[in-house]
Design a protein around this motif. Structure first.
Motif, PDB file in Angstrom:
ATOM      1  N   UNK A 149       0.870  -1.174   0.000  1.00  0.00           N
ATOM      2  CA  UNK A 149       0.000   0.000   0.000  1.00  0.00           C
ATOM      3  C   UNK A 149       0.906   1.222   0.000  1.00  0.00           C
ATOM      4  N   UNK A 150       0.697   2.106  -0.958  1.00  0.00           N
ATOM      5  CA  UNK A 150       1.466   3.341  -1.033  1.00  0.00           C
ATOM      6  C   UNK A 150       0.535   4.478  -1.400  1.00  0.00           C
ATOM      7  N   UNK A 151       0.771   5.629  -0.788  1.00  0.00           N
ATOM      8  CA  UNK A 151       0.008   6.824  -1.141  1.00  0.00           C
ATOM      9  C   UNK A 151       0.964   8.002  -1.237  1.00  0.00           C
ATOM     10  N   UNK A 152       0.621   8.939  -2.117  1.00  0.00           N
ATOM     11  CA  UNK A 152       1.461  10.120  -2.303  1.00  0.00           C
ATOM     12  C   UNK A 152       0.583  11.294  -2.667  1.00  0.00           C
ATOM     13  N   UNK A 153       1.114  12.475  -2.448  1.00  0.00           N
ATOM     14  CA  UNK A 153       0.466  13.717  -2.865  1.00  0.00           C
ATOM     15  C   UNK A 153       1.248  14.249  -4.054  1.00  0.00           C
ATOM     16  N   UNK A 154       0.540  14.759  -5.022  1.00  0.00           N
ATOM     17  CA  UNK A 154       1.202  15.365  -6.165  1.00  0.00           C
ATOM     18  C   UNK A 154       1.808  16.689  -5.745  1.00  0.00           C
ATOM     19  N   UNK A 155       3.012  16.943  -6.219  1.00  0.00           N
ATOM     20  CA  UNK A 155       3.682  18.214  -5.924  1.00  0.00           C
ATOM     21  C   UNK A 155       2.954  19.324  -6.661  1.00  0.00           C
ATOM     22  N   UNK A 156       2.623  20.390  -5.917  1.00  0.00           N
ATOM     23  CA  UNK A 156       1.967  21.541  -6.525  1.00  0.00           C
ATOM     24  C   UNK A 156       2.719  22.792  -6.131  1.00  0.00           C
ATOM     25  N   UNK A 157       2.441  23.896  -6.808  1.00  0.00           N
ATOM     26  CA  UNK A 157       3.092  25.168  -6.490  1.00  0.00           C
ATOM     27  C   UNK A 157       2.684  25.639  -5.101  1.00  0.00           C
ATOM     28  N   UNK A 158       1.455  25.368  -4.695  1.00  0.00           N
ATOM     29  CA  UNK A 158       0.954  25.777  -3.391  1.00  0.00           C
ATOM     30  C   UNK A 158       1.054  24.587  -2.435  1.00  0.00           C
ATOM     31  N   UNK A 159       2.162  24.476  -1.699  1.00  0.00           N
ATOM     32  CA  UNK A 159       2.376  23.308  -0.836  1.00  0.00           C
ATOM     33  C   UNK A 159       1.433  23.294   0.353  1.00  0.00           C
ATOM     34  N   UNK A 160       0.923  24.445   0.795  1.00  0.00           N
ATOM     35  CA  UNK A 160      -0.029  24.456   1.907  1.00  0.00           C
ATOM     36  C   UNK A 160      -1.340  23.795   1.505  1.00  0.00           C
TER      37      UNK A 160
END
Length: 183
Positions: free
Chosen positions: A71-82
């Motif tokens: 099981x793996x989960x990730x967040x996509x990198x975006x310009x607005x890290x908050x």
């Protein structure tokens, strides 16, 4: 009429029981030449409303079928890290083992109430996409650490590296799948 029907049902049941007994004797880890091929499924799960319960169900089901779970989960990198922390994570689940065991896990996954809806009622998983399904050359030795409760977070690059270690073509297809979805 009814007696013949009963006898026919008994014959069918005897054949099914014999098939199950034959399969119990084969284990991928025994190194025997008669073992089933190593099989894997990589799935994109849209969301887990009750992640702890959902992951526990996956771990128990895979263990019961003799399969390895990732099981793996990730967040996509975006310009607005908050804002990035407020978005739902992208979740990938891998199930690896003998072909019969993997197929049984997938069938149970689709027919069992594994998550809860927005009102907290148990529900079936309807929003998963199979990214890859097929025979794999090997299951990496360190796969046991991939389903730990505390170790599910990673980057997309980490996930791509893990999946490529299982099968190189799967890593390429993983990138293609998520680029098409344009998160």
């Amino acid at each position: 009429g009814v007696e013949r029907l009963f006898l026919t049902c008994m014959k069918i049941n005897d054949h099914r029981t014999a098939d199950v007994d034959e399969h119990k004797g084969h284990d991928v880890n025994e190194g025997g030449g008669n073992a089933e091929s190593k099989h894997g499924v990589l799935v994109h799960v849209d969301h887990m409303n009750d992640g702890k319960r959902y992951q526990k169900w996956l771990r128990k089901t895979c263990q019961a079928q003799g399969c390895t779970l990732m099981i793996r989960q990730f967040h996509w990198e975006t310009a607005d890290t908050n804002n990035n922390n407020q978005r739902r994570p992208t979740i990938c689940v891998g199930v690896f083992g003998e072909s019969g065991g993997v197929k049984k896990v997938m069938k149970l996954w689709r027919t069992s109430r594994v998550d809860v809806d927005s009102k907290g009622r148990p529900c079936l998983e309807r929003m998963m996409t199979v990214i890859e399904d097929g025979d794999i050359p090997q299951i990496p030795n360190n796969m046991s650490s991939f389903s730990d409760e505390n170790g599910v977070d990673c980057t997309f690059e980490d996930l791509e590296r893990i999946v490529s270690a299982i099968d190189a073509s799967w890593g390429k297809n993983l990138s293609g799948h998520f680029r098409r979805d344009s998160f």
